[in-house]
Write a protein that holds these residues in place. Structure first.
Motif, short mmCIF file in Angstrom:
data_model
loop_
_atom_site.label_atom_id
_atom_site.label_comp_id
_atom_site.label_asym_id
_atom_site.label_seq_id
_atom_site.Cartn_x
_atom_site.Cartn_y
_atom_site.Cartn_z
N TRP A 1 0.96 -1.07 0.00
CA TRP A 1 0.03 -0.12 0.00
C TRP A 1 0.79 1.23 0.02
O TRP A 1 1.57 1.42 1.00
CB TRP A 1 -0.75 0.00 1.26
CG TRP A 1 -1.77 1.29 1.55
CD1 TRP A 1 -2.35 1.94 0.41
CD2 TRP A 1 -2.20 1.62 2.64
NE1 TRP A 1 -2.91 2.97 1.02
CE2 TRP A 1 -2.90 2.84 2.17
CE3 TRP A 1 -1.97 1.39 3.94
CZ2 TRP A 1 -3.85 3.62 3.33
CZ3 TRP A 1 -2.67 2.05 4.89
CH2 TRP A 1 -3.53 3.15 4.73
N ARG A 2 0.60 2.01 -0.97
CA ARG A 2 1.76 3.24 -1.36
C ARG A 2 1.20 4.34 -0.40
O ARG A 2 0.04 4.69 -0.72
CB ARG A 2 1.70 3.57 -2.82
CG ARG A 2 2.72 4.94 -2.86
CD ARG A 2 2.81 5.06 -4.35
NE ARG A 2 3.69 6.45 -4.91
CZ ARG A 2 3.18 7.62 -4.74
NH1 ARG A 2 1.81 7.68 -4.46
NH2 ARG A 2 4.03 8.63 -4.96
N LEU A 3 2.14 4.97 0.63
CA LEU A 3 1.66 5.96 1.24
C LEU A 3 1.84 7.50 0.76
O LEU A 3 1.16 8.34 0.63
CB LEU A 3 2.05 6.05 2.68
CG LEU A 3 1.62 4.67 3.60
CD1 LEU A 3 2.46 4.78 4.87
CD2 LEU A 3 0.33 4.53 3.69
N ASN A 4 3.27 7.44 0.33
CA ASN A 4 3.75 8.53 -0.37
C ASN A 4 4.93 8.16 -1.20
O ASN A 4 5.29 7.28 -1.66
CB ASN A 4 3.72 9.90 0.59
CG ASN A 4 4.99 9.54 1.38
OD1 ASN A 4 6.03 8.80 1.33
ND2 ASN A 4 4.79 9.77 2.78
N ASP A 5 5.62 9.23 -1.72
CA ASP A 5 6.77 9.00 -2.59
C ASP A 5 8.03 8.16 -1.77
O ASP A 5 8.94 7.59 -2.32
CB ASP A 5 7.45 10.33 -3.03
CG ASP A 5 6.63 10.89 -4.13
OD1 ASP A 5 5.43 10.35 -4.73
OD2 ASP A 5 6.63 12.24 -4.43
N TYR A 6 7.90 8.24 -0.56
CA TYR A 6 8.91 7.46 0.25
C TYR A 6 8.65 6.52 1.43
O TYR A 6 9.52 5.87 1.83
CB TYR A 6 9.74 8.64 1.10
CG TYR A 6 10.19 9.76 0.20
CD1 TYR A 6 11.57 9.65 -0.34
CD2 TYR A 6 9.59 11.01 0.04
CE1 TYR A 6 12.16 10.55 -1.18
CE2 TYR A 6 10.30 11.94 -0.69
CZ TYR A 6 11.65 11.78 -1.33
OH TYR A 6 11.98 12.75 -2.17
N LEU A 7 7.32 6.54 1.45
CA LEU A 7 6.78 5.22 2.46
C LEU A 7 5.80 4.40 1.70
O LEU A 7 4.95 4.86 1.23
CB LEU A 7 6.23 6.02 3.90
CG LEU A 7 7.25 6.95 4.48
CD1 LEU A 7 6.34 7.56 5.47
CD2 LEU A 7 8.07 5.86 5.35
N ASP A 8 5.93 3.09 2.03
CA ASP A 8 5.07 1.93 1.69
C ASP A 8 4.63 1.34 3.13
O ASP A 8 5.59 0.99 3.80
CB ASP A 8 5.43 1.27 0.70
CG ASP A 8 5.73 1.89 -0.69
OD1 ASP A 8 5.22 2.97 -0.74
OD2 ASP A 8 6.63 1.39 -1.23
N VAL A 9 3.42 0.68 2.97
CA VAL A 9 3.19 -0.20 4.04
C VAL A 9 3.07 -1.83 3.21
O VAL A 9 2.38 -1.91 2.30
CB VAL A 9 1.94 -0.10 4.77
CG1 VAL A 9 1.57 -1.21 5.59
CG2 VAL A 9 1.97 1.12 5.71
N ARG A 10 3.76 -2.64 3.78
CA ARG A 10 3.61 -4.00 3.20
C ARG A 10 3.24 -5.17 4.24
O ARG A 10 3.47 -5.03 5.46
CB ARG A 10 5.07 -4.65 2.84
CG ARG A 10 5.51 -3.58 1.50
CD ARG A 10 6.97 -3.89 1.18
NE ARG A 10 7.37 -3.37 0.16
CZ ARG A 10 7.44 -3.78 -1.13
NH1 ARG A 10 6.83 -5.15 -1.31
NH2 ARG A 10 7.80 -3.25 -2.20
N ILE A 11 2.40 -6.00 3.56
CA ILE A 11 2.05 -7.13 4.45
C ILE A 11 2.46 -8.39 3.69
O ILE A 11 2.33 -8.53 2.49
CB ILE A 11 0.55 -7.42 4.58
CG1 ILE A 11 -0.21 -5.95 5.30
CG2 ILE A 11 0.17 -8.58 5.33
CD1 ILE A 11 -1.55 -5.90 5.51
N GLU A 12 3.38 -9.13 4.20
CA GLU A 12 4.10 -10.04 3.58
C GLU A 12 3.76 -11.59 4.39
O GLU A 12 4.58 -12.02 4.80
CB GLU A 12 5.59 -9.88 3.41
CG GLU A 12 5.69 -8.60 2.61
CD GLU A 12 7.04 -8.46 2.54
OE1 GLU A 12 7.87 -9.22 2.77
OE2 GLU A 12 7.50 -7.62 1.93
N PRO A 13 2.48 -12.03 4.13
CA PRO A 13 2.16 -13.42 4.90
C PRO A 13 2.99 -14.83 4.08
O PRO A 13 2.99 -14.58 2.71
CB PRO A 13 0.59 -13.73 4.66
CG PRO A 13 0.34 -12.81 3.54
CD PRO A 13 1.11 -11.63 3.59
N GLY A 14 3.59 -15.39 4.84
CA GLY A 14 4.22 -16.55 4.22
C GLY A 14 4.29 -17.58 5.27
O GLY A 14 3.91 -17.91 6.46
#
Length: 260
Positions: A87-100
């Motif tokens: 999920w892109r927040l802005n040009d420098y920050l993303d939130v990632r969910i990586e279930p494995g």
């Protein structure tokens, strides 16, 4: 240096130079996947290799004999795979969910025969009947199948041609499907028990490479459990095993390859 090694070195150097020239040349360069990071949401998958062991804090009486550690852990190597949702927040920050799904097998060795001196009982353990520990009693092979769900905040720099560095950190919810936590048997019957539901924190760093059709990210991640995974043995079990450990926590170093 023999001729074969010289030829191999020259060939490897040429391949690296060609790759670097294709990825990063400034003249007549074409940026790849220029709009990829502008998407609000994106998806992918990853493969990883793991190095796992335990952080152990020993019980000062049952886990130590003078300055000797009576319980030791043997590290192991394993693999896993998972999915990526960004999920892109802005040009420098993303939130990632990586279930494995991660697979692991570790080994604990209990050289705790010296605890026979506590057979008369103590404030924390009732009296017990000592018996000679065989090799099968001393070693516990601990197999784990882990559902790992990390939620990470990613901070990345500006794109440099067809690459971009980043760092990330976050928290994990981890379910151990082979914990044996509900088993009524314990180490007396050769069953090692640990907690099913666990929490951890993770830190990661890597470089994202952009190609014509996909983005490839090699990264290194460290994951460290925050809760105590130890499940106590039954009250009638001698203090050869779980009683020798105060705190048991998984720690892992992962090499990850992400495809988006």
């Amino acid at each position: 240096m023999n001729k074969f090694l010289l030829k191999a070195l020259v060939l490897a150097s040429v391949n690296v130079a060609v790759f670097a020239n294709a990825q990063f040349r400034t003249r007549n360069r074409m940026d790849k996947l220029e709009d990829f990071d502008e998407q609000k949401f994106s998806w992918g998958f990853y493969l990883n290799g793991n190095r796992l062991d335990y952080r152990i804090v020993l019980h000062p009486k049952y886990g130590m004999n003078d300055n000797e550690n009576l319980v030791t852990s043997k590290e192991s190597y394993s693999f896993g795979a998972g999915l990526i949702a960004k999920w892109r927040l802005n040009d420098y920050l993303d939130v990632r969910i990586e279930p494995g799904l991660q697979f692991a097998q570790r080994q604990l060795t209990f050289n705790t025969q010296s605890n026979d001196i506590y057979a008369g009982g103590s404030l924390t353990n009732p009296p017990f009947m000592p018996f000679p520990l065989q090799e099968k009693d001393k070693v516990r092979e601990i197999k784990s199948t882990l559902i790992d769900v990390p939620v990470m905040l990613e901070l990345h720099g500006q794109r440099w041609y067809n690459s971009r560095p980043y760092i990330a950190a976050g928290v994990n919810y981890v379910v151990n499907l082979q914990s044996n936590s509900t088993s009524t048997d314990d180490n007396m019957q050769g069953i090692y028990r640990s907690t099913t539901h666990n929490f951890a924190w993770s830190a990661e760093m890597g470089i994202q490479f952009y190609f014509n059709k996909f983005k490839l990210t090699p990264a290194v991640r460290g994951t460290f459990f925050m809760n105590n995974e130890k499940v106590a043995d039954n009250a009638t079990t001698p203090p050869y095993w779980a009683s020798a450990i105060s705190t048991l926590q998984t720690r892992a170093v992962m090499f990850v390859l992400k495809f988006e």
